[in-house]
Design a protein around this motif. Structure first.
Motif, PDB file in Angstrom:
ATOM      1  N   PRO A  86       0.798  -1.239   0.000  1.00  0.00           N
ATOM      2  CA  PRO A  86       0.000   0.000   0.000  1.00  0.00           C
ATOM      3  C   PRO A  86       0.824   1.280   0.000  1.00  0.00           C
ATOM      4  N   SER A  87       1.983   1.283   0.657  1.00  0.00           N
ATOM      5  CA  SER A  87       2.773   2.511   0.684  1.00  0.00           C
ATOM      6  C   SER A  87       3.317   2.859  -0.694  1.00  0.00           C
ATOM      7  N   THR A  88       3.439   1.863  -1.563  1.00  0.00           N
ATOM      8  CA  THR A  88       3.951   2.097  -2.918  1.00  0.00           C
ATOM      9  C   THR A  88       2.839   2.475  -3.889  1.00  0.00           C
ATOM     10  N   VAL A  89       1.712   1.787  -3.857  1.00  0.00           N
ATOM     11  CA  VAL A  89       0.679   2.009  -4.871  1.00  0.00           C
ATOM     12  C   VAL A  89      -0.567   2.702  -4.334  1.00  0.00           C
ATOM     13  N   GLY A  90      -0.666   2.869  -3.021  1.00  0.00           N
ATOM     14  CA  GLY A  90      -1.903   3.373  -2.435  1.00  0.00           C
ATOM     15  C   GLY A  90      -2.338   4.721  -2.974  1.00  0.00           C
ATOM     16  N   MET A  91      -1.409   5.679  -3.079  1.00  0.00           N
ATOM     17  CA  MET A  91      -1.794   7.012  -3.537  1.00  0.00           C
ATOM     18  C   MET A  91      -2.093   7.044  -5.029  1.00  0.00           C
ATOM     19  N   LEU A  92      -1.456   6.169  -5.799  1.00  0.00           N
ATOM     20  CA  LEU A  92      -1.808   6.065  -7.212  1.00  0.00           C
ATOM     21  C   LEU A  92      -3.252   5.608  -7.352  1.00  0.00           C
ATOM     22  N   ARG A  93      -3.624   4.615  -6.585  1.00  0.00           N
ATOM     23  CA  ARG A  93      -4.998   4.117  -6.634  1.00  0.00           C
ATOM     24  C   ARG A  93      -5.982   5.166  -6.133  1.00  0.00           C
ATOM     25  N   TYR A  94      -5.634   5.831  -5.052  1.00  0.00           N
ATOM     26  CA  TYR A  94      -6.513   6.857  -4.498  1.00  0.00           C
ATOM     27  C   TYR A  94      -6.723   7.984  -5.512  1.00  0.00           C
ATOM     28  N   GLY A  95      -5.628   8.418  -6.143  1.00  0.00           N
ATOM     29  CA  GLY A  95      -5.742   9.490  -7.125  1.00  0.00           C
ATOM     30  C   GLY A  95      -6.688   9.133  -8.252  1.00  0.00           C
ATOM     31  N   ARG A  96      -6.609   7.887  -8.720  1.00  0.00           N
ATOM     32  CA  ARG A  96      -7.491   7.459  -9.815  1.00  0.00           C
ATOM     33  C   ARG A  96      -8.948   7.459  -9.385  1.00  0.00           C
ATOM     34  N   GLN A  97      -9.205   7.113  -8.139  1.00  0.00           N
ATOM     35  CA  GLN A  97     -10.576   7.092  -7.631  1.00  0.00           C
ATOM     36  C   GLN A  97     -11.201   8.484  -7.608  1.00  0.00           C
ATOM     37  N   GLN A  98     -10.365   9.511  -7.527  1.00  0.00           N
ATOM     38  CA  GLN A  98     -10.876  10.882  -7.478  1.00  0.00           C
ATOM     39  C   GLN A  98     -11.184  11.446  -8.865  1.00  0.00           C
TER      40      GLN A  98
END
Length: 290
Positions: A86-98
């Motif tokens: 999660p520390s590696t891909v979490g923000m990429l996934r979160y950004g896409r959700q927005q």
């Protein structure tokens, strides 16, 4: 002629709002955005809405950065086996959700470079990293500057990406970087939202660098309320450290985590960076090893 130049917002809508409040009181003729609207902070939706709103009001120059490319490439999407990182891909996934499909279509149309051309004024080349690559740095004395700038016809260059405000002369060009609205690498005066104004006159341009205070604690509270510390634990902890003034980048901590992963496992392939390696890299950062 006055152009407001902003770069590297990284989802920090609270910092962007402070910039907009300031700029609404100035005599601004056009806006220029240099990329990285999506990123480490939870306000991507508000940032995108601000971009759309400004587009309806004033002349507007906008290009994409590497963070937009990451979303367009689909980095972080799918791959349930990546749930362990999660520390590696979490923000990429979160950004896409927005991002909505409208946002994706908008970002797909953005170029990586463009020219500001105003009658009676010197042209300005704009880019995120360089005119040839969104992740290529232009830095004072950079060894690739000659090769990069050989491909630029314009006298003036505006770039972002490094999160460092810059006003330099290289290879016969004047290069300006407004710094970062959302996550600047500070040099003095504490963490502030950075941007610049370009004042045009007599055919040339004069920069005015601006750094504004804003409510950093509100940003950190927003991160907690939106669950970013669960979505991307150590990435978000590094973000908080940057917001509080530590001179470090996510890339530096990620590189250290990958180095530790390779030492432990014999190899390390992004994004498969174990959380225990992130934890050790984070502690190295706090102790000053990074």
């Amino acid at each position: 002629m006055n152009i407001a130049v902003l770069s590297d917002i990284h989802g920090n809508h609270i910092a962007l709002e402070a910039c907009m409040e300031y700029l609404e009181k100035q005599d601004i003729d056009a806006y220029c955005f240099l990329g990285d609207y999506v990123g480490e902070l939870p306000g991507t939706r508000q940032v995108m809405d601000t971009l759309y709103d400004l587009q309806r009001k004033l002349p507007y120059y906008i290009i994409k950065g590497n963070k937009e490319d990451y979303q367009l490439y689909g980095l972080g999407e799918g791959h349930p086996e990546w749930d362990a990182y999660p520390s590696t891909v979490g923000m990429l996934r979160y950004g896409r959700q927005q991002l909505t499909q409208e946002d994706i279509s908008f970002l797909e149309k953005l170029p990586i470079t463009d020219r500001i051309r105003i009658e009676g004024m010197e042209d300005i080349r704009i880019c995120h990293g360089s005119q040839r690559a969104v992740k290529e740095d232009i830095l004072p004395g950079g060894r690739q500057n000659g090769e990069i700038l050989a491909g630029v016809e314009e006298k003036y260059v505006l770039c972002g990406h490094t999160h460092r405000a810059m006003d330099i002369q290289e290879c016969g060009k004047t290069i300006w970087n407004p710094g970062s609205v959302g996550l600047p690498i500070i040099t003095e005066g504490g963490m502030k939202a950075q941007f610049m104004l370009l004042h045009g006159g007599n055919g040339g341009w004069t920069p005015e660098f601006v750094a504004l205070d804003y409510d950093i604690e509100s940003v950190i509270r927003d991160m907690r309320e939106k669950g970013l510390y669960e979505i991307a634990p150590y990435w978000s902890m590094v973000t908080e450290c940057i917001l509080r003034g530590r001179k470090v980048t996510h890339g530096q901590v990620l590189c250290r985590a990958m180095e530790l992963c390779e030492q432990e496992n014999g190899r390390c392939d992004w994004p498969e960076v174990p959380e225990n390696c992130w934890e050790r890299a984070y502690e190295d950062m706090k102790s000053g090893i990074i």
